[in-house]
Scaffold this active site. Structure first.
Site, short mmCIF file in Angstrom:
data_model
loop_
_atom_site.label_atom_id
_atom_site.label_comp_id
_atom_site.label_asym_id
_atom_site.label_seq_id
_atom_site.Cartn_x
_atom_site.Cartn_y
_atom_site.Cartn_z
N LYS A 250 0.85 -1.20 0.00
CA LYS A 250 0.00 0.00 0.00
C LYS A 250 0.89 1.25 0.00
O LYS A 250 2.09 1.17 0.29
CB LYS A 250 -0.91 -0.01 1.23
CG LYS A 250 -0.16 0.05 2.56
CD LYS A 250 -1.09 -0.18 3.74
CE LYS A 250 -0.33 -0.13 5.06
NZ LYS A 250 -1.17 -0.53 6.21
N ARG B 196 -10.88 0.13 15.31
CA ARG B 196 -10.80 0.82 14.03
C ARG B 196 -11.66 0.00 13.08
O ARG B 196 -12.81 -0.27 13.40
CB ARG B 196 -9.32 0.94 13.62
CG ARG B 196 -9.02 2.11 12.72
CD ARG B 196 -7.53 2.19 12.38
NE ARG B 196 -7.04 0.99 11.72
CZ ARG B 196 -5.81 0.83 11.25
NH1 ARG B 196 -4.91 1.80 11.39
NH2 ARG B 196 -5.43 -0.28 10.66
N TYR C 28 13.99 31.53 5.23
CA TYR C 28 12.75 32.21 5.64
C TYR C 28 12.73 32.50 7.13
O TYR C 28 13.04 31.63 7.94
CB TYR C 28 11.53 31.35 5.31
CG TYR C 28 11.14 31.35 3.86
CD1 TYR C 28 10.79 32.53 3.20
CD2 TYR C 28 11.11 30.15 3.16
CE1 TYR C 28 10.42 32.51 1.86
CE2 TYR C 28 10.74 30.13 1.82
CZ TYR C 28 10.40 31.30 1.17
OH TYR C 28 10.03 31.28 -0.14
N MET D 81 10.08 24.94 0.44
CA MET D 81 9.34 24.00 -0.40
C MET D 81 10.28 23.15 -1.27
O MET D 81 10.15 21.94 -1.34
CB MET D 81 8.35 24.75 -1.29
CG MET D 81 7.44 23.83 -2.08
SD MET D 81 6.32 24.73 -3.17
CE MET D 81 5.23 25.51 -1.99
C1 LIG Z 1 -0.49 -1.45 6.88
C2 LIG Z 1 -1.08 -2.70 7.41
C3 LIG Z 1 -0.28 -3.83 7.61
C4 LIG Z 1 1.23 -3.82 7.45
O1 LIG Z 1 1.80 -3.26 8.60
P1 LIG Z 1 3.37 -3.19 8.82
O2 LIG Z 1 3.52 -2.72 10.22
O3 LIG Z 1 3.90 -2.21 7.84
O4 LIG Z 1 3.91 -4.56 8.58
C5 LIG Z 1 -0.91 -5.00 8.00
N1 LIG Z 1 -2.24 -5.04 8.21
C6 LIG Z 1 -3.03 -3.97 8.05
C7 LIG Z 1 -4.49 -4.09 8.32
C8 LIG Z 1 -2.48 -2.76 7.66
O5 LIG Z 1 -3.26 -1.69 7.51
#
Ligand SMILES: *Cc1c(COP(=O)(O)O)cnc(C)c1O
Length: 376
Positions: free
Chosen positions: A38, A137, A269, A317
């Site tokens: 992801k 969650r 800045y 930036m």
């Molecule tokens: C992001 C995520 C993971 C991976 O977590 P890491 O700590 O990066 O290994 C696993 N399960 C869920 C539900 C996640 O959102």
């Protein structure tokens, strides 16, 4: 190696592959490792990382959204399964099916929606049901009896996995993980007693894998951070970490200008830095738009000519000013290391995170799209 970009990250394919092999060996035989890619593989480039891991034999990838999954498919990741951990919204259902993505489902109502979809398309759509075991969650809080009732009424959708996620896996001063494991196991047990067995059970991401939190029962783990070389430091009385992974990413920026300032000159800045003595400064072609945290103004460091050297003044930036008083070796066009190793010195995402008041994940994911990714 130097690449012709003002700011770029160099990702070692071999290190990503090594980290994946390490996670696989720690997870043990018979346990599938889903590679979490992801957020563009935590800044490392989701497609390239997925290709490397496919070549290593990865069968499962995990992403956050349908959109991320669709991009992997479009990039040629065809055969492996892709779990969409963030589930799907109604407007994403078509894309979910078109790209053969597997959703995590977070409510009983959504099992029914998926069942309608499966009935109308005559496809047995597999899904993973996420249990909220106490993180508060995503995931269903329904009782086993309620889950069973829903499963009995949804014959078209196929329960392939039961999953949960830990809130505090690296914190051994907290009872939360044990409580979550107990809750998840009791749900799995209750479903099993009623004849419902999901082939895939999964609870653990990097920290839970690294500290062997839940090794008895799960048949899949979800590893993200570990693939990129990180395990969070534990709190409290933790067992020695099992993972042996190393960062795979080096982040560089070019020097645009070098100049000598007299004592008492203001830098950047707001004039928040005043030279306490005559100083040589370097101006880098990277700033907060590239992902250098503004919070590193007057606090962060970079590696220049093999030495850690401070960021001077505020991060702009597109520009960041550093102290080059220690060297005459660097000129415009040369580069410094924002994250990574140079000679004996190194700076990793956890160290930068500490200075910036955040976590290593945030440092990696914040490296922006305009920073070119180069693979070695
Ligand atoms: C992001 C995520 C993971 C991976 O977590 P890491 O700590 O990066 O290994 C696993 N399960 C869920 C539900 C996640 O959102």
């Amino acid at each position: 190696m130097s690449a012709p970009f003002r700011s770029y990250v160099l990702v070692s394919r071999e290190q990503i592959a090594r980290n994946f092999r390490n996670v696989r060996s720690v997870a043990g035989p018979g346990v599938e490792v889903a590679a979490v890619v992801k957020a563009d593989a935590y800044g490392h480039g989701a497609l390239e990382v997925s290709r490397v891991l496919m070549a290593e034999g990865a069968h499962w990838f995990a992403v956050s959204s349908v959109d991320e999954g669709a991009q992997l498919r479009a990039g040629g990741i065809r055969d492996p399964r892709i779990l969409v951990m963030g589930g799907y919204l109604p407007y994403e259902a078509d894309a979910l099916l078109a790209h053969n993505l597997t959703p995590a489902i977070h409510s009983l109502a959504q099992i029914r929606d998926l069942d309608h979809l499966a009935a109308s398309t005559a496809k047995p759509i597999p899904y993973h049901l996420k249990i909220d075991s106490g993180m508060g969650r995503l995931g269903t809080c329904a009782s086993p009896a309620q889950i069973l009732e829903t499963l009995a009424a949804t014959p078209h959708a196929r329960l392939e996995g039961l999953m949960t996620h830990f809130a505090s896996a690296a914190d051994f001063t907290s009872p939360q993980t044990d409580a979550q494991i107990e809750y998840f196991r009791s749900t799995v047990r209750a479903l099993g007693e009623a004849g419902i067995r999901a082939p895939l059970l999964h609870t653990s991401s990097t920290n839970a894998i690294g500290y062997a939190r839940d090794t008895d029962g799960p048949t899949l783990v979800r590893a993200g951070h570990a693939l990129y070389g990180y395990l969070s430091p534990a709190r409290g009385d933790a067992p020695p970490p099992l993972l042996d992974v190393k960062p795979a990413l080096t982040w560089k920026a070019k020097i645009l200008a070098v100049k000598d300032l007299p004592e008492g000159a203001l830098v950047g800045y707001g004039g928040s830095f005043r030279t306490p003595r005559p100083m040589r400064i370097g101006i880098l072609g990277a700033g907060y738009a590239d992902g250098i945290f503004h919070r590193l103004s007057n606090r962060g460091k970079v590696i220049a000519d093999g030495k850690l050297t401070p960021i001077l003044g505020t991060v702009s930036m597109d520009l960041t000013t550093i102290d080059l008083s220690h060297t005459t070796a660097l000129a415009p066009g040369d580069e410094v290391t924002l994250l990574g190793a140079d000679g004996d010195v190194s700076l990793d995402a956890q160290q930068i995170a500490k200075t910036a008041g955040t976590i290593s994940y945030n440092i990696l994911c914040n490296i922006s799209a305009r920073v070119r990714r180069v693979y070695a």
